[in-house]
Design a protein around this motif. Sequence first.
Motif, PDB file in Angstrom:
ATOM      1  N   GLN A  68     -11.341  15.027  -7.916  1.00  0.00           N
ATOM      2  CA  GLN A  68     -10.714  14.014  -8.745  1.00  0.00           C
ATOM      3  C   GLN A  68     -11.047  12.625  -8.201  1.00  0.00           C
ATOM      4  N   THR A  69     -11.311  11.681  -9.094  1.00  0.00           N
ATOM      5  CA  THR A  69     -11.564  10.299  -8.696  1.00  0.00           C
ATOM      6  C   THR A  69     -10.260   9.524  -8.774  1.00  0.00           C
ATOM      7  N   ILE A  70      -9.845   8.950  -7.641  1.00  0.00           N
ATOM      8  CA  ILE A  70      -8.537   8.316  -7.536  1.00  0.00           C
ATOM      9  C   ILE A  70      -8.690   6.863  -7.092  1.00  0.00           C
ATOM     10  N   SER A  71      -8.065   5.950  -7.818  1.00  0.00           N
ATOM     11  CA  SER A  71      -8.054   4.545  -7.424  1.00  0.00           C
ATOM     12  C   SER A  71      -7.151   4.370  -6.201  1.00  0.00           C
ATOM     13  N   VAL A  72      -7.606   3.543  -5.257  1.00  0.00           N
ATOM     14  CA  VAL A  72      -6.856   3.328  -4.021  1.00  0.00           C
ATOM     15  C   VAL A  72      -6.374   1.882  -3.977  1.00  0.00           C
ATOM     16  N   ILE A  73      -5.063   1.712  -4.015  1.00  0.00           N
ATOM     17  CA  ILE A  73      -4.426   0.398  -4.066  1.00  0.00           C
ATOM     18  C   ILE A  73      -3.981  -0.003  -2.663  1.00  0.00           C
ATOM     19  N   ASP A  74      -4.332  -1.194  -2.257  1.00  0.00           N
ATOM     20  CA  ASP A  74      -3.893  -1.735  -0.967  1.00  0.00           C
ATOM     21  C   ASP A  74      -2.446  -2.189  -1.128  1.00  0.00           C
ATOM     22  N   LEU A  75      -1.496  -1.421  -0.584  1.00  0.00           N
ATOM     23  CA  LEU A  75      -0.084  -1.744  -0.774  1.00  0.00           C
ATOM     24  C   LEU A  75       0.310  -3.043  -0.099  1.00  0.00           C
ATOM     25  N   SER A  76      -0.365  -3.394   0.969  1.00  0.00           N
ATOM     26  CA  SER A  76      -0.049  -4.663   1.630  1.00  0.00           C
ATOM     27  C   SER A  76      -0.411  -5.837   0.727  1.00  0.00           C
ATOM     28  N   MET A  77      -1.617  -5.827   0.189  1.00  0.00           N
ATOM     29  CA  MET A  77      -2.027  -6.884  -0.736  1.00  0.00           C
ATOM     30  C   MET A  77      -1.151  -6.897  -1.991  1.00  0.00           C
ATOM     31  N   ALA A  78      -0.799  -5.720  -2.479  1.00  0.00           N
ATOM     32  CA  ALA A  78      -0.031  -5.610  -3.719  1.00  0.00           C
ATOM     33  C   ALA A  78       1.362  -6.204  -3.591  1.00  0.00           C
ATOM     34  N   THR A  79       1.872  -6.314  -2.361  1.00  0.00           N
ATOM     35  CA  THR A  79       3.201  -6.887  -2.145  1.00  0.00           C
ATOM     36  C   THR A  79       3.116  -8.279  -1.526  1.00  0.00           C
ATOM     37  N   GLY A  80       1.950  -8.920  -1.653  1.00  0.00           N
ATOM     38  CA  GLY A  80       1.811 -10.292  -1.213  1.00  0.00           C
ATOM     39  C   GLY A  80       1.386 -10.477   0.226  1.00  0.00           C
ATOM     40  N   GLY A  81       1.021  -9.392   0.918  1.00  0.00           N
ATOM     41  CA  GLY A  81       0.609  -9.479   2.317  1.00  0.00           C
ATOM     42  C   GLY A  81      -0.898  -9.524   2.472  1.00  0.00           C
ATOM     43  N   LYS A  82      -1.345  -9.440   3.728  1.00  0.00           N
ATOM     44  CA  LYS A  82      -2.770  -9.440   4.023  1.00  0.00           C
ATOM     45  C   LYS A  82      -3.370  -8.071   3.740  1.00  0.00           C
ATOM     46  N   ARG A  83      -4.652  -8.060   3.438  1.00  0.00           N
ATOM     47  CA  ARG A  83      -5.318  -6.791   3.193  1.00  0.00           C
ATOM     48  C   ARG A  83      -5.380  -5.970   4.472  1.00  0.00           C
ATOM     49  N   ILE A  84      -5.394  -4.670   4.313  1.00  0.00           N
ATOM     50  CA  ILE A  84      -5.527  -3.761   5.443  1.00  0.00           C
ATOM     51  C   ILE A  84      -7.008  -3.704   5.805  1.00  0.00           C
ATOM     52  N   GLU A  85      -7.338  -4.210   6.994  1.00  0.00           N
ATOM     53  CA  GLU A  85      -8.747  -4.377   7.355  1.00  0.00           C
ATOM     54  C   GLU A  85      -9.388  -3.097   7.889  1.00  0.00           C
ATOM     55  N   ASP A  86      -8.697  -2.419   8.786  1.00  0.00           N
ATOM     56  CA  ASP A  86      -9.294  -1.260   9.460  1.00  0.00           C
ATOM     57  C   ASP A  86      -9.088   0.004   8.623  1.00  0.00           C
ATOM     58  N   ILE A  87      -9.904   0.141   7.599  1.00  0.00           N
ATOM     59  CA  ILE A  87      -9.735   1.254   6.664  1.00  0.00           C
ATOM     60  C   ILE A  87      -9.967   2.603   7.353  1.00  0.00           C
ATOM     61  N   LYS A  88     -10.882   2.650   8.307  1.00  0.00           N
ATOM     62  CA  LYS A  88     -11.207   3.919   8.950  1.00  0.00           C
ATOM     63  C   LYS A  88     -10.008   4.534   9.674  1.00  0.00           C
ATOM     64  N   SER A  89      -9.102   3.695  10.159  1.00  0.00           N
ATOM     65  CA  SER A  89      -7.922   4.223  10.850  1.00  0.00           C
ATOM     66  C   SER A  89      -6.687   4.227   9.953  1.00  0.00           C
ATOM     67  N   ALA A  90      -6.862   3.812   8.700  1.00  0.00           N
ATOM     68  CA  ALA A  90      -5.742   3.767   7.755  1.00  0.00           C
ATOM     69  C   ALA A  90      -5.568   5.120   7.072  1.00  0.00           C
ATOM     70  N   PHE A  91      -4.521   5.208   6.254  1.00  0.00           N
ATOM     71  CA  PHE A  91      -4.198   6.446   5.545  1.00  0.00           C
ATOM     72  C   PHE A  91      -4.032   6.173   4.065  1.00  0.00           C
ATOM     73  N   ILE A  92      -4.194   7.226   3.281  1.00  0.00           N
ATOM     74  CA  ILE A  92      -3.919   7.153   1.851  1.00  0.00           C
ATOM     75  C   ILE A  92      -2.767   8.098   1.527  1.00  0.00           C
ATOM     76  N   ILE A  93      -1.769   7.565   0.837  1.00  0.00           N
ATOM     77  CA  ILE A  93      -0.695   8.390   0.285  1.00  0.00           C
ATOM     78  C   ILE A  93      -1.056   8.655  -1.174  1.00  0.00           C
TER      79      ILE A  93
END
Length: 307
Positions: A68-93
């Motif tokens: 399945q192709t799933i869009s990935v939303i940066d929750l930090s940016m979506a709530t007015g914060g900075k983008r999550i830079e280190d994607i490799k160590s980040a997680f997707i819910i």
Amino acid sequence: MSGILDSVNQRTQLVGQNRLELLLFRLNGRQRFGINVFKVREVLQCPPLTSMPKLNALVRGVAHIRGQTISVIDLSMATGGKRIEDIKSAFIIIAEYNRSVQGFLVGSVERIINTNWDAIMPPPQGTGRASYLTAVTEVENELIEILDVEKILNEISPLNTDVSDEVASDIDVGESADKIIFIADDSSVARNQVKKALTALGLQIEMAKNGQEALDRLKEIAAETGDVTDKVGVLVSDIEMPEMDGYTLTAEIKNTPELQKLNVVLHTSLSGVFNQAMVQKVGADDFIAKFHPDELATAVQKWLKQQ
């Protein structure tokens, strides 16, 4: 970490009686957030993301997960914060809202906590992120913020709230046209979506932010006439709300003589598996997954006519 992820995946089918399970996570800073485990399909280390043209700025890319192709939303940016830079160590819910599946990029995932809905409170006024919160709770003397995911999704891809001409032309609520349609939902976006769809049909609307507020108001109305259905035609209620959830609200209504004739339609952003046995146990009259204005309008007409 693998134990946490396994636990999430195993418990997404679970609905408790006035009980909530929250998956705790962080974005960029120390603040912890929570998402209802019942909305979560799985949690995984962020896979490679593919950029696509014309994506919303809050969508970091798409992930190809289990076919399945799933869009990935940066929750930090979506709530007015900075983008999550280190994607490799980040997680997707991976979560399911409003009949679709989304991926939420978060900085880290912690653990699951068990709590009761009456421990989930409306957000404090005046906080910087207040417009993106539906509720807060306290864990180990720390405030946990619960995000208004429906608001975030609506900002990225607004839902159509218009009832189709075909359905609108068939709507006829007869003698119940002057009765109030009562809406209970903790998301301001969701409340307004329902309100817009139903007021277009000429129906009167009254709204509450949670189950407790709705119950108190319905009892006030019933005290004026002896039976709430003299003034209220249908209750359209979310399930997940602070202070009192929709299951508990429904049970209270069905166990209160002056309220029990009121038809209750449970209306939730959970659009996959839901606990039908729980819906029947509390006595709800109907269940509709958010958000389809034609289905909502048709259901409201159906239960108005049965008053």
